[in-house]
Design an enzyme around this catalytic site. Sequence first.
Site, mmCIF file in Angstrom:
data_model
loop_
_atom_site.group_PDB
_atom_site.id
_atom_site.type_symbol
_atom_site.label_atom_id
_atom_site.label_comp_id
_atom_site.label_asym_id
_atom_site.label_seq_id
_atom_site.Cartn_x
_atom_site.Cartn_y
_atom_site.Cartn_z
ATOM 1 N N HIS A 95 -0.325 -5.689 1.681
ATOM 2 C CA HIS A 95 -0.071 -4.467 2.452
ATOM 3 C C HIS A 95 -0.693 -4.549 3.845
ATOM 4 O O HIS A 95 -1.918 -4.543 3.987
ATOM 5 C CB HIS A 95 -0.643 -3.252 1.728
ATOM 6 C CG HIS A 95 -0.206 -1.946 2.309
ATOM 7 N ND1 HIS A 95 0.903 -1.268 1.873
ATOM 8 C CD2 HIS A 95 -0.728 -1.198 3.320
ATOM 9 C CE1 HIS A 95 1.048 -0.158 2.571
ATOM 10 N NE2 HIS A 95 0.076 -0.099 3.460
ATOM 11 N N ASP A 97 0.017 -2.705 7.789
ATOM 12 C CA ASP A 97 0.739 -1.609 8.460
ATOM 13 C C ASP A 97 1.131 -1.936 9.893
ATOM 14 O O ASP A 97 1.205 -1.035 10.741
ATOM 15 C CB ASP A 97 -0.122 -0.343 8.451
ATOM 16 C CG ASP A 97 -0.028 0.417 7.141
ATOM 17 O OD1 ASP A 97 1.086 0.826 6.779
ATOM 18 O OD2 ASP A 97 -1.060 0.594 6.473
ATOM 19 N N GLU A 207 6.017 2.571 1.420
ATOM 20 C CA GLU A 207 4.752 3.109 0.916
ATOM 21 C C GLU A 207 4.875 4.586 0.561
ATOM 22 O O GLU A 207 4.304 5.452 1.210
ATOM 23 C CB GLU A 207 3.638 2.888 1.944
ATOM 24 C CG GLU A 207 2.254 3.175 1.396
ATOM 25 C CD GLU A 207 1.161 3.039 2.444
ATOM 26 O OE1 GLU A 207 -0.015 3.242 2.092
ATOM 27 O OE2 GLU A 207 1.484 2.730 3.618
ATOM 28 N N HIS A 234 2.472 8.519 -2.056
ATOM 29 C CA HIS A 234 1.424 8.281 -1.060
ATOM 30 C C HIS A 234 0.349 9.325 -1.347
ATOM 31 O O HIS A 234 -0.025 9.522 -2.513
ATOM 32 C CB HIS A 234 1.972 8.352 0.367
ATOM 33 C CG HIS A 234 1.018 7.780 1.374
ATOM 34 N ND1 HIS A 234 0.351 8.564 2.280
ATOM 35 C CD2 HIS A 234 0.591 6.517 1.584
ATOM 36 C CE1 HIS A 234 -0.441 7.805 3.028
ATOM 37 N NE2 HIS A 234 -0.318 6.547 2.616
ATOM 38 N N HIS A 279 -2.051 4.544 -4.724
ATOM 39 C CA HIS A 279 -1.915 5.967 -4.356
ATOM 40 C C HIS A 279 -1.533 6.872 -5.526
ATOM 41 O O HIS A 279 -1.537 8.092 -5.365
ATOM 42 C CB HIS A 279 -0.889 6.167 -3.236
ATOM 43 C CG HIS A 279 -1.338 5.711 -1.881
ATOM 44 N ND1 HIS A 279 -2.254 6.416 -1.137
ATOM 45 C CD2 HIS A 279 -0.990 4.627 -1.144
ATOM 46 C CE1 HIS A 279 -2.443 5.782 0.019
ATOM 47 N NE2 HIS A 279 -1.698 4.685 0.035
ATOM 48 N N HIS A 300 -2.476 -2.216 -2.638
ATOM 49 C CA HIS A 300 -3.707 -2.102 -1.843
ATOM 50 C C HIS A 300 -4.645 -1.072 -2.484
ATOM 51 O O HIS A 300 -4.726 0.063 -2.038
ATOM 52 C CB HIS A 300 -3.397 -1.770 -0.376
ATOM 53 C CG HIS A 300 -2.621 -0.521 -0.134
ATOM 54 N ND1 HIS A 300 -1.414 -0.244 -0.732
ATOM 55 C CD2 HIS A 300 -2.859 0.548 0.686
ATOM 56 C CE1 HIS A 300 -0.954 0.915 -0.311
ATOM 57 N NE2 HIS A 300 -1.817 1.431 0.556
ATOM 58 N N ASP A 373 -4.676 -3.665 3.799
ATOM 59 C CA ASP A 373 -4.370 -2.410 4.506
ATOM 60 C C ASP A 373 -4.698 -2.505 5.999
ATOM 61 O O ASP A 373 -4.845 -1.489 6.675
ATOM 62 C CB ASP A 373 -5.105 -1.220 3.887
ATOM 63 C CG ASP A 373 -4.359 0.098 4.040
ATOM 64 O OD1 ASP A 373 -3.275 0.104 4.637
ATOM 65 O OD2 ASP A 373 -4.873 1.126 3.563
#
Length: 453
Positions: A95, A97, A207, A234, A279, A300, A373
Site C-alpha cells: 500500500h 498512496d 482503498e 476505510h 480498516h 497495511h 502506507d
Amino acid sequence: MSAENDPLIQGNGSDLQRNYAHDDTEYDTTQRDSRVLRNRVIIWSGLAVLFIVAVVVALVDSGFTRDSGLSGELPRDPQLAAQRLLDVAPVIDGHIDLPLVARFGWRNNVTEVPLDSKMPMHVDIPRLREGKVGGFFWSVYVSCASPEDEGPDFLKASWRVRDTLEQIDVAKGLISKYPDDFAYTISSKDIKSAVRDGKIASILGVEGAHQLGNSIAVLRQYYELGVRYVTLTHTCHNAFADSCGFLTPSAPRHYGLSPLGFKLVEEMNRLGMLVDLSHTSDMTATQALLHSKAPVIWSHSSARAIHDVSRNVPDEVLGFVGFGEGQRDAVVMVNFNGPFIADDGEADIEAVADHIEHIGKVAGRKHVGIGSDYDGISVTPKGLEDVSKYPALIAELYQRGWSKLELAGLTGGNFLRVFEGAEKVAGDLQDAGTLPKYDIYDRREDLPIRKEF
C-alpha cells in the site's frame, strides 16, 4: 679441414639450407610448446595456491565463505545481508498512496509530476531504486464522504466513483510515463516478470468499498480496469461492511458484513479480486475470513497486541490465519504509520520490527509482509523515513535471527503466494460455471424492486 668438422658440410648447399630450415621449425615448435606448458603450470599453480588459501581462511574464519557469497548463505554483516537478499527478493509493498500526492499536489496533471526527481513526501523513482523496491500497490484512494453529504443510507455521494476513476487514470498515466522504471501489472505472473526485467511492478488497489457506489457491478468494472484488491472499508461504514474507525472503534452498523457484503466477497472471489481487510472492524474481518473461499490480505495493518489501536489486527483475528482447519491463508502487510506503531514520539524501526515479529509468532512468518502506507501518512518511524529505508528493516530482522527464506517471504514471497491462491480460486470458480452476483443494494431508490411492463 679437420675430420671433426666434416659432418657439418656434407652434401651440397641446397641440402644444407634444407636442414637448417627444418631445424629452425622444430626449434620454434619446441619453444612454443614449452611456453604453453610453462604458462599452464603457472596458472594451475596459482589456482591451487588460491584454493589452499581459501580453504585455510575458511577453516580459520568460518564466515568467510558467507561474506564472499561462495556458500549461498547471507553475509554476516546485516546491511550487506539485506542488500544481497533484496537483490533477489525485492520489496513488494501492499500500500502506497502516491496517486493521492499527484491529486492534491498537481491536480492529477501527470505531465507535471516529476517522479524521476525528489518528490515532497516519501516516494519517487530514485528512492524506490535505492530501497530495492520490486513492486507496490498504487492506492487509488478517495476519502469517505461526510455523513451529511452521503446521507444515512450512503446514497448521495456518487461522485466518489468518478473520483476513483480519476485516480485509476492518474496512476496508469504515471506508470506509462516512466516505462523504463514501472511495469503495469495485473497478475502474479506479471509481477514476477517485471521483477525479472528489473522494473517496478505496479498494481492498483481501491482503498474502501465506499468507492463502489453501493454497486457490485462497479466492482466488476474496476477489475476490468486493472484493480486487483478492494479494501472492504476505510474509516467509515458503507453499504457492505463495518469499519474499525481510526484509533478507537466505531459503533457497529451491520455487526460485520451486511447481506450485500457477503455477496461482494463472493464476487471478489469469483473475479480474483483480493479481499483486503485493513480498516475493517474485528467482526467484519472475522466474517470475511471465514466466508471467503480465497486467501485474503491486510494491505497495511499492524499488530494490536504491540500497540492497542483499533486499526491494528488483534490476536483473536490472527488466530484464524494459517493453513490449518478453520483457518484461511492470508498475509498481514505491516503498516509504518507512527500512531499505529507506538505512542507519540516512540515509533522507530525497532518498533516496526516488533509488530512484524509478533504477527510472525501468532500467525506464522509465512503470513506477514510489508504495507508501509507511504505517501498517505504524516508520521514515519525513525529509521524508516521513506521508501529508500527498506533495507534497514531487513537488516534489523536479520539481526533478530530471521532466515533468508523467511525474509524473502516477508519482502514479497508471502504476498505472491496469497495472490496466486486467489487467482487459482477464481479460475476454479469460473471453470465450475459460477455466475456473477447481480444483487442490488436494497436501499436504492432509483431502481424499483420489479416493474411490470
